[in-house]
Motif scaffolding. Structure first.
Motif: not given
Length: 139
Positions: A51-57, A85-97, A99-106
């Motif tokens: 994913m071209d992410l730093p290990y600490l991310m 709390l469980g649900a809110v933890m997924t929001v930044p993970v999903l937004l990251g996925a 924007v970083m990997e899936h954007w541009g194709q539905w």
């Protein structure tokens, strides 16, 4: 847990009180699997490199996926704030996925430009997460 649905049919109403487990099971299975899978094979380092992410991310992403799954199950047994709390933890993970990997194709199918597929599945999960976040245990 589970808001009454009051259909007028006693059996359906009794079963309906437990229908929240269908949504929880579907949602939790995705996040527990994906989080645990990031520790398997080439591990977090392999996921970070892919994913071209730093290990600490990459590490908090995997831990958030596992933690979210656990909290959404525990929330059903305790209270709605744990579920939220469980649900809110997924929001930044999903937004990251998205924007970083899936954007541009539905469409979710892999293509040469999107080898991990499009954002259809992740957007659906994001809306489920937001629904769970708003409703807590009352769904």
């Amino acid at each position: 847990m589970g808001a009454p649905i009051n259909t007028g049919d006693e059996t359906l109403d009794n079963v309906g009180r437990h229908a929240h487990w269908f949504v929880r099971a579907a949602f939790v299975s995705v996040f527990l699997y994906m989080g645990i899978d990031k520790f398997m094979g080439s591990g977090i380092a392999g996921f970070a490199a892919a994913m071209d992410l730093p290990y600490l991310m990459a590490l908090p992403v995997a831990l958030a996926e596992i933690g979210a799954g656990v909290l959404i199950v525990l929330g059903a047994l305790t209270n709605g704030w744990i579920t939220r709390l469980g649900a809110v933890m997924t929001v930044p993970v999903l937004l990251g996925a998205i924007v970083m990997e899936h954007w541009g194709q539905w469409h979710f199918m892999a293509t040469p430009t999107h080898p991990l597929g499009g954002m259809m599945f992740q957007v659906t999960l994001l809306f489920v997460a937001l629904y769970i976040l708003v409703r807590g245990n009352d769904f």
